[in-house]
Design an enzyme around this catalytic site. Structure first.
Site, PDB file in Angstrom:
ATOM      1  N   LYS A   1      39.507  43.003  29.370  1.00  0.00           N
ATOM      2  CA  LYS A   1      38.049  42.462  29.747  1.00  0.00           C
ATOM      3  C   LYS A   1      37.195  41.993  28.421  1.00  0.00           C
ATOM      4  O   LYS A   1      36.354  41.248  28.438  1.00  0.00           O
ATOM      5  CB  LYS A   1      37.359  43.474  30.435  1.00  0.00           C
ATOM      6  CG  LYS A   1      37.647  43.452  31.897  1.00  0.00           C
ATOM      7  CD  LYS A   1      37.480  42.213  32.672  1.00  0.00           C
ATOM      8  CE  LYS A   1      37.694  42.596  34.225  1.00  0.00           C
ATOM      9  NZ  LYS A   1      38.163  41.294  34.830  1.00  0.00           N
TER      10      LYS A   1
ATOM     11  N   TYR B   1      39.694  53.239  32.590  1.00  0.00           N
ATOM     12  CA  TYR B   1      40.023  51.663  32.576  1.00  0.00           C
ATOM     13  C   TYR B   1      40.903  51.272  31.389  1.00  0.00           C
ATOM     14  O   TYR B   1      41.786  50.191  32.077  1.00  0.00           O
ATOM     15  CB  TYR B   1      38.509  51.061  32.484  1.00  0.00           C
ATOM     16  CG  TYR B   1      38.317  49.914  33.028  1.00  0.00           C
ATOM     17  CD1 TYR B   1      38.413  49.791  34.361  1.00  0.00           C
ATOM     18  CD2 TYR B   1      37.850  48.659  32.055  1.00  0.00           C
ATOM     19  CE1 TYR B   1      38.180  48.332  35.013  1.00  0.00           C
ATOM     20  CE2 TYR B   1      37.968  47.398  32.794  1.00  0.00           C
ATOM     21  CZ  TYR B   1      37.817  47.308  34.051  1.00  0.00           C
ATOM     22  OH  TYR B   1      37.670  46.160  34.674  1.00  0.00           O
TER      23      TYR B   1
HETATM   24  O1  0WD Z   1      34.526  47.338  40.755  1.00  0.00           O
HETATM   25  C1  0WD Z   1      35.357  46.307  40.830  1.00  0.00           C
HETATM   26  N1  0WD Z   1      36.200  46.115  42.173  1.00  0.00           N
HETATM   27  C2  0WD Z   1      35.262  45.518  39.572  1.00  0.00           C
HETATM   28  C3  0WD Z   1      35.927  44.308  39.657  1.00  0.00           C
HETATM   29  C4  0WD Z   1      34.110  45.599  38.979  1.00  0.00           C
HETATM   30  C5  0WD Z   1      33.832  44.537  37.824  1.00  0.00           C
HETATM   31  C6  0WD Z   1      34.574  43.549  37.776  1.00  0.00           C
HETATM   32  N2  0WD Z   1      35.494  43.437  38.633  1.00  0.00           N
HETATM   33  C7  0WD Z   1      36.450  42.195  38.448  1.00  0.00           C
HETATM   34  C8  0WD Z   1      37.994  42.643  38.511  1.00  0.00           C
HETATM   35  O2  0WD Z   1      38.413  43.049  37.417  1.00  0.00           O
HETATM   36  C9  0WD Z   1      38.509  40.944  38.832  1.00  0.00           C
HETATM   37  O3  0WD Z   1      38.442  40.262  37.581  1.00  0.00           O
HETATM   38  O4  0WD Z   1      36.222  41.059  39.507  1.00  0.00           O
HETATM   39  C10 0WD Z   1      37.531  40.562  39.736  1.00  0.00           C
HETATM   40  C11 0WD Z   1      37.791  40.557  41.349  1.00  0.00           C
HETATM   41  O5  0WD Z   1      38.406  41.711  41.584  1.00  0.00           O
HETATM   42  P1  0WD Z   1      38.290  42.532  42.838  1.00  0.00           P
HETATM   43  O6  0WD Z   1      37.359  41.783  43.708  1.00  0.00           O
HETATM   44  O7  0WD Z   1      37.785  43.912  42.676  1.00  0.00           O
HETATM   45  O8  0WD Z   1      39.682  42.631  43.277  1.00  0.00           O
HETATM   46  P2  0WD Z   1      40.703  41.870  44.492  1.00  0.00           P
HETATM   47  O9  0WD Z   1      40.077  41.837  45.766  1.00  0.00           O
HETATM   48  O10 0WD Z   1      41.856  42.629  44.396  1.00  0.00           O
HETATM   49  O11 0WD Z   1      40.895  40.408  44.096  1.00  0.00           O
HETATM   50  C12 0WD Z   1      41.449  40.202  42.686  1.00  0.00           C
HETATM   51  C13 0WD Z   1      42.343  38.960  42.833  1.00  0.00           C
HETATM   52  C14 0WD Z   1      43.394  38.862  44.165  1.00  0.00           C
HETATM   53  O12 0WD Z   1      43.292  37.740  44.711  1.00  0.00           O
HETATM   54  P3  0WD Z   1      44.499  36.488  45.393  1.00  0.00           P
HETATM   55  O13 0WD Z   1      43.829  36.100  46.906  1.00  0.00           O
HETATM   56  O14 0WD Z   1      44.132  35.364  44.684  1.00  0.00           O
HETATM   57  O15 0WD Z   1      45.775  37.016  45.314  1.00  0.00           O
HETATM   58  O16 0WD Z   1      43.226  38.870  41.633  1.00  0.00           O
HETATM   59  C15 0WD Z   1      44.245  38.246  42.326  1.00  0.00           C
HETATM   60  C16 0WD Z   1      44.618  39.114  43.394  1.00  0.00           C
HETATM   61  O17 0WD Z   1      45.712  38.872  44.018  1.00  0.00           O
HETATM   62  N3  0WD Z   1      45.514  37.961  41.106  1.00  0.00           N
HETATM   63  C17 0WD Z   1      46.172  36.732  40.850  1.00  0.00           C
HETATM   64  N4  0WD Z   1      45.595  35.511  41.373  1.00  0.00           N
HETATM   65  C18 0WD Z   1      46.291  34.504  40.922  1.00  0.00           C
HETATM   66  N5  0WD Z   1      47.432  34.531  40.076  1.00  0.00           N
HETATM   67  C19 0WD Z   1      47.146  37.032  40.136  1.00  0.00           C
HETATM   68  C20 0WD Z   1      47.672  35.643  39.670  1.00  0.00           C
HETATM   69  N6  0WD Z   1      48.872  35.887  38.788  1.00  0.00           N
HETATM   70  N7  0WD Z   1      47.303  38.358  39.910  1.00  0.00           N
HETATM   71  C21 0WD Z   1      46.165  39.093  40.473  1.00  0.00           C
END
Ligand code: 0WD
Length: 257
Positions: A165, A158
């Site tokens: 985080k 990680y």
């Molecule tokens: O196991 C997991 N998947 C876990 C995720 C476990 C515990 C926590 N998390 C967290 C992640 O670290 C994150 O903070 O949950 C949150 C959401 O993550 P996710 O659902 O796993 O990942 P994903 O579906 O890739 O979403 C991440 C978003 C994307 O959405 P949009 O549509 O906004 O682009 O973060 C976005 C990424 O594109 N993102 C940004 N959004 C705005 N400005 C940027 C940015 N510069 N960079 C990334």
């Protein structure tokens, strides 16, 4: 069941149907809330529009562009929202980023640029979002972000994301301290591992998932909807006495020694 029909929430971070933010959107929609989405760029607009068509109450929601790495973008996004609604009741921040090469291998090799970029998007963005959204918040506003156990412990692979985080969780506490006087609560949900676009970057993810099945109290992994339901609780007035908290939605894995 939860009734949020008089509430309006901004959801940041739906990339596709696997996104945790999409599980949150579904839970909030089911409770009757009005949703506003922000996306990083137009690239995500078509797929989000297709997804929302399946919702019950938010088939054609407001969608605003917001790349959280740009101050101007965050300012403009909340200005745009302010012009369209009377007020909002909360914000969901489900955004994180780290270059793949910076979370592969050893943490000690992390580059300065990679470090700053990850902290910028994954941690600082919550502070900026809190500051820009506070003017729009109705009485009893609530901000919820997403974190992971790697912010508390050195979880293999990680790496840099764990450091981001830690900063995010600390930021939740200081924002809760600051914004309490404005009646705004700030909390995090620490989700168990879920396969998404972002988790693809984490090495050996299958091992992490099977470890939970073996050792977590509930002996299974959690899904996006379970995270969504807990986020809905924290956003709602049911959690009116909860702030600065990190709520684990992880089958209880974090208590296992
Ligand atoms: O196991 C997991 N998947 C876990 C995720 C476990 C515990 C926590 N998390 C967290 C992640 O670290 C994150 O903070 O949950 C949150 C959401 O993550 P996710 O659902 O796993 O990942 P994903 O579906 O890739 O979403 C991440 C978003 C994307 O959405 P949009 O549509 O906004 O682009 O973060 C976005 C990424 O594109 N993102 C940004 N959004 C705005 N400005 C940027 C940015 N510069 N960079 C990334």
């Amino acid at each position: 069941s939860l009734n949020l029909s008089d509430k309006t929430y901004v959801i940041m971070g739906v990339a596709n149907k696997h996104s945790i933010a999409w599980g949150i959107a579904q839970a909030l929609d089911q409770a009757g809330a009005t949703l506003i989405f922000t996306i990083m760029s137009d690239r995500f607009k078509k797929s989000l529009t297709k997804l929302t068509a399946e919702l019950e109450h938010n088939k054609e929601p407001m969608i605003v562009n917001c790349d959280v790495s740009e101050d101007q973008d965050v300012e403009n996004a909340f200005k745009e929202i302010k012009g369209k609604v009377d007020g909002i009741d909360g914000v969901v921040h489900a955004i994180a980023f780290a270059n793949k090469e910076d979370i592969e291998g050893r943490y000690v090799d992390t580059s300065r640029d990679g470090f700053l970029h990850s902290l910028n998007i994954s941690a600082y963005s919550l502070t900026k979002v809190a500051n820009e959204s506070k003017e729009l918040m109705n009485e009893g506003g609530s901000i919820v972000t997403l974190t992971y156990l790697g912010g508390e412990r050195a979880v293999p692979n990680y790496n840099l994301m764990g450091v981001s985080k830690s900063a995010l969780e600390s930021s939740v506490r200081y924002l809760a301290q600051d914004l309490g006087q404005d009646g705004i609560r700030v909390n995090a949900v620490s989700a168990g591992p879920i396969r998404t676009l972002s988790s693809k970057a984490v090495g050996d993810f299958s091992t992490i998932l099977s470890e939970i099945e073996k050792r977590a109290p509930l002996k299974r992994n959690i899904d996006q909807i379970e995270v969504g339901n807990s986020v809905a609780f924290l956003l709602s007035d049911l959690a009116s006495g909860v702030t600065g908290e990190v709520l684990h939605v992880d089958s209880g894995y974090h208590i296992v020694g």
